[in-house]
Write a protein that holds these residues in place. Sequence first.
Motif, PDB file in Angstrom:
ATOM      1  N   THR A 162      20.129   2.439   9.325  1.00 49.01           N
ATOM      2  CA  THR A 162      20.555   3.632   8.571  1.00 49.01           C
ATOM      3  C   THR A 162      19.704   4.817   9.032  1.00 49.01           C
ATOM      4  N   PRO A 163      20.026   5.393  10.183  1.00 46.45           N
ATOM      5  CA  PRO A 163      19.150   6.386  10.820  1.00 46.45           C
ATOM      6  C   PRO A 163      18.815   7.606   9.959  1.00 46.45           C
ATOM      7  N   GLU A 164      19.672   7.959   9.011  1.00 44.09           N
ATOM      8  CA  GLU A 164      19.411   9.142   8.187  1.00 44.09           C
ATOM      9  C   GLU A 164      18.495   8.844   7.013  1.00 44.09           C
ATOM     10  N   GLN A 165      18.224   7.569   6.768  1.00 45.61           N
ATOM     11  CA  GLN A 165      17.415   7.193   5.606  1.00 45.61           C
ATOM     12  C   GLN A 165      15.951   7.561   5.825  1.00 45.61           C
ATOM     13  N   ARG A 166      15.310   8.097   4.791  1.00 47.52           N
ATOM     14  CA  ARG A 166      13.911   8.496   4.888  1.00 47.52           C
ATOM     15  C   ARG A 166      12.997   7.438   4.272  1.00 47.52           C
ATOM     16  N   VAL A 167      11.805   7.348   4.821  1.00 52.19           N
ATOM     17  CA  VAL A 167      10.749   6.482   4.296  1.00 52.19           C
ATOM     18  C   VAL A 167       9.641   7.386   3.772  1.00 52.19           C
ATOM     19  N   ILE A 168       9.330   7.232   2.489  1.00 51.93           N
ATOM     20  CA  ILE A 168       8.307   8.049   1.825  1.00 51.93           C
ATOM     21  C   ILE A 168       7.169   7.126   1.420  1.00 51.93           C
ATOM     22  N   CYS A 169       5.990   7.393   1.915  1.00 50.06           N
ATOM     23  CA  CYS A 169       4.821   6.553   1.638  1.00 50.06           C
ATOM     24  C   CYS A 169       3.867   7.326   0.736  1.00 50.06           C
ATOM     25  N   VAL A 170       3.730   6.873  -0.514  1.00 51.43           N
ATOM     26  CA  VAL A 170       2.887   7.555  -1.498  1.00 51.43           C
ATOM     27  C   VAL A 170       1.610   6.739  -1.681  1.00 51.43           C
ATOM     28  N   GLU A 171       0.480   7.335  -1.329  1.00 54.13           N
ATOM     29  CA  GLU A 171      -0.782   6.596  -1.266  1.00 54.13           C
ATOM     30  C   GLU A 171      -1.881   7.294  -2.049  1.00 54.13           C
ATOM     31  N   GLY A 172      -2.783   6.495  -2.597  1.00 52.65           N
ATOM     32  CA  GLY A 172      -4.034   7.058  -3.058  1.00 52.65           C
ATOM     33  C   GLY A 172      -4.927   7.324  -1.857  1.00 52.65           C
ATOM     34  N   HIS A 225      14.258  -1.169  -1.917  1.00 49.01           N
ATOM     35  CA  HIS A 225      13.879   0.191  -1.532  1.00 49.01           C
ATOM     36  C   HIS A 225      12.505   0.568  -2.075  1.00 49.01           C
ATOM     37  N   ARG A 226      11.762  -0.429  -2.544  1.00 51.12           N
ATOM     38  CA  ARG A 226      10.379  -0.170  -2.964  1.00 51.12           C
ATOM     39  C   ARG A 226       9.487  -1.268  -2.399  1.00 51.12           C
ATOM     40  N   LEU A 227       8.417  -0.863  -1.750  1.00 49.94           N
ATOM     41  CA  LEU A 227       7.410  -1.768  -1.208  1.00 49.94           C
ATOM     42  C   LEU A 227       6.059  -1.334  -1.749  1.00 49.94           C
ATOM     43  N   ASP A 228       5.309  -2.285  -2.321  1.00 50.49           N
ATOM     44  CA  ASP A 228       3.998  -1.909  -2.856  1.00 50.49           C
ATOM     45  C   ASP A 228       3.003  -3.054  -2.701  1.00 50.49           C
ATOM     46  N   ALA A 229       1.897  -2.972  -3.430  1.00 53.55           N
ATOM     47  CA  ALA A 229       0.806  -3.944  -3.260  1.00 53.55           C
ATOM     48  C   ALA A 229       1.211  -5.360  -3.624  1.00 53.55           C
ATOM     49  N   GLY A 230       2.274  -5.508  -4.415  1.00 56.02           N
ATOM     50  CA  GLY A 230       2.883  -6.809  -4.624  1.00 56.02           C
ATOM     51  C   GLY A 230       2.071  -7.803  -5.429  1.00 56.02           C
ATOM     52  N   THR A 231       2.469  -9.064  -5.313  1.00 55.97           N
ATOM     53  CA  THR A 231       1.887 -10.144  -6.102  1.00 55.97           C
ATOM     54  C   THR A 231       0.390 -10.285  -5.861  1.00 55.97           C
ATOM     55  N   PHE A 232      -0.039 -10.047  -4.643  1.00 48.71           N
ATOM     56  CA  PHE A 232      -1.453 -10.226  -4.281  1.00 48.71           C
ATOM     57  C   PHE A 232      -2.285  -8.990  -4.612  1.00 48.71           C
ATOM     58  N   GLY A 233      -1.616  -7.896  -5.016  1.00 46.02           N
ATOM     59  CA  GLY A 233      -2.336  -6.657  -5.321  1.00 46.02           C
ATOM     60  C   GLY A 233      -3.104  -6.129  -4.124  1.00 46.02           C
ATOM     61  N   THR A 234      -2.484  -6.189  -2.946  1.00 46.27           N
ATOM     62  CA  THR A 234      -3.192  -5.904  -1.699  1.00 46.27           C
ATOM     63  C   THR A 234      -3.222  -4.414  -1.390  1.00 46.27           C
ATOM     64  N   MET A 235      -4.413  -3.869  -1.252  1.00 42.10           N
ATOM     65  CA  MET A 235      -4.560  -2.495  -0.788  1.00 42.10           C
ATOM     66  C   MET A 235      -4.638  -2.489   0.744  1.00 42.10           C
ATOM     67  N   GLY A 236      -4.048  -1.468   1.355  1.00 44.19           N
ATOM     68  CA  GLY A 236      -4.026  -1.353   2.802  1.00 44.19           C
ATOM     69  C   GLY A 236      -2.677  -1.672   3.406  1.00 44.19           C
ATOM     70  N   VAL A 237      -1.704  -2.051   2.553  1.00 37.77           N
ATOM     71  CA  VAL A 237      -0.389  -2.438   3.077  1.00 37.77           C
ATOM     72  C   VAL A 237       0.490  -1.229   3.410  1.00 37.77           C
ATOM     73  N   GLY A 238       0.171  -0.058   2.871  1.00 43.43           N
ATOM     74  CA  GLY A 238       1.100   1.063   2.858  1.00 43.43           C
ATOM     75  C   GLY A 238       1.655   1.481   4.198  1.00 43.43           C
ATOM     76  N   LEU A 239       0.797   1.780   5.159  1.00 43.12           N
ATOM     77  CA  LEU A 239       1.296   2.310   6.433  1.00 43.12           C
ATOM     78  C   LEU A 239       1.985   1.233   7.258  1.00 43.12           C
ATOM     79  N   GLY A 240       1.506   0.005   7.186  1.00 43.86           N
ATOM     80  CA  GLY A 240       2.210  -1.090   7.866  1.00 43.86           C
ATOM     81  C   GLY A 240       3.612  -1.263   7.305  1.00 43.86           C
ATOM     82  N   PHE A 241       3.727  -1.263   5.981  1.00 41.60           N
ATOM     83  CA  PHE A 241       5.042  -1.371   5.347  1.00 41.60           C
ATOM     84  C   PHE A 241       5.931  -0.188   5.744  1.00 41.60           C
TER      85      PHE A 241
END
Length: 588
Positions: free
Chosen positions: A454-464, A426-442
């Motif tokens: 799970t149609p009621e589940q929300r996706v929250i994208c927190v970005e700089g 339930h967490r997706l981030d820059a990961g092992t490669f430290g990649t910026m720009g992944v947020g909206l694709g993820f």
Amino acid sequence: MPTASEGSGIAAMAPPGAAEEERVSGAQLVAEALKAQNIEYMFGIVGVPVTEIAFAAQAIGIKYIGMRNEQAACYAASAVGYLTGRPGVCLVVSGPGLIHALGGMANANMNCWPLIVIGGSSDRNQEIMGAFQEFPQVEACRLYSKFSVRPSSLEAIPAVIEKAVRCSIYGRPGACYVDMPGDFVNLQVNKSSVKYVKCCLPPPISTAEHSAVSEAASILMHSRQPLLIIGKGAAYSHAENSIRKLVDQCGLPFLPTPMGKGVVPDNHPNSVAAARSRALQHADVIILFGARLNWILHFGLPPRFRPDVKIIQVDICAEELGNNVRPAAILLGDINAVTEQLLEQLVLMEWKYPSNSKWWKGLREKMKSNEEVSKALALQKSLPMNYYTVFHHVRELLPRDCILVSEGANTMDIGRTMLPNYHPRHRLDAGTFGTMGVGLGFAIAAAMVAKDQTPEQRVICVEGDSAFGFSGMEVETICRYNLPVVIIIVNNNGIYSGLDADTWKEMLKSGEPAVCAPPVSLLPNSHYEQIMAAFGGKGYFVKTPEELQNALKASLAEKQVPSLINVMINPQSDRKKQDFHWLTRSNM
């Protein structure tokens, strides 16, 4: 000699009265082969020569999501692989289209996530002639994938697709590339000549040697200051139940890596994330569950770790065992299966680590101290807000089962400590490669999967604000597909730090911005929320805790329309003082 399907384009004449044999195109074969391998999602940007593949995929029931940049499309496809265990597909055009996707392929390989990239390429009869967007694609992709191939014929396409999917999920997961020459896409062959292949078997589950499990259990039982480190490999292998049992029954402290968060809930009493530096620095025995001793864990070396620390390494990849630190015990196999083996051994020995030990006492004291510092920062009333204040108010309103996507420098780093995860994957981030720009694709990938499962589940994208800039136009993709993603931009007018509007105006008086503007600065008070509004979503520009709370409540209440909350913070806001920073150099 050319066949009837490849030569002059003149079909062979069927004998009088003979039934005409069914024919199938290359595009249809690709789509059918993907469907046979239980592929559900395809992301990409169409154009010559792959448009027909996208249409064929949709016709057979595969969901196609058209993105605005191939890099974001590849990030999305890889995230599907992590979330579902079945690779997503990234479909790209030849040459520049494929090159744009290489970043996503590299990111998937570094994160060990399954991914299939299908790239169009120039017609075979134009090779080495300077064809449109001609590029050595199969060779280029070998650097970024586990498997890179061009089918030798249309008849071979199903077998090639099956092998690509199988390679992407077997062993250590990763990216695979399939090259499709332009003339293959609309070329047709008799269906009876095609080598159709069944869906590949699920990845085999391997277990560790019994002697290695016994050795690991003995080392753990003799430890004075043990620590479990839970990596995203444990999340991918669905090891949450077995690891939770190990933590509970043996009373062990644990520390998740960023995407290992939620395998055991962050609010579990044995989580020592708030005393991360202390735990790493003083543990005498550490078990790594699907975590690598790379930069995220400071290579396992002093001063971040004890020189004499004993490492018990649990990993699916033999080549990973022993990297940077020689392990005291190696457990090669599926993380979930091996954890069950270890737990069985420890339960048999009736061993439990004492909760009243000096080690637990020291960790709890450090956790309390660090939490008090963070709480004081979070409750500051001054404006503009700081990171901790923003995350404090966000945390109060987030659904417990939401999928959190996070990227940025301080935004991601501080958010990791302030925003809890209660469920695995339930967490997706820059990961092992430290990649910026992944947020909206993820976020798009997570929203598509959630929509189906799970149609009621929300996706929250927190970005700089800087991270948002890498793929901000994917906001249009989010709106086009009616994905109720909530994007929160923590806006400090820069990379790491920025300038306020008054300082920016004064700076411009000094001369040309290209000469005077700090390289880390971005345009102050940029209204990113207007981008969302331009495509029909909801946009909010907030400066105070009350405005933030109201905007987030409204965004979460809206189940059909995406939202973007642009949160202005102090441009000089920083993280609390650390004993060590993530990128502190270890003594090599």
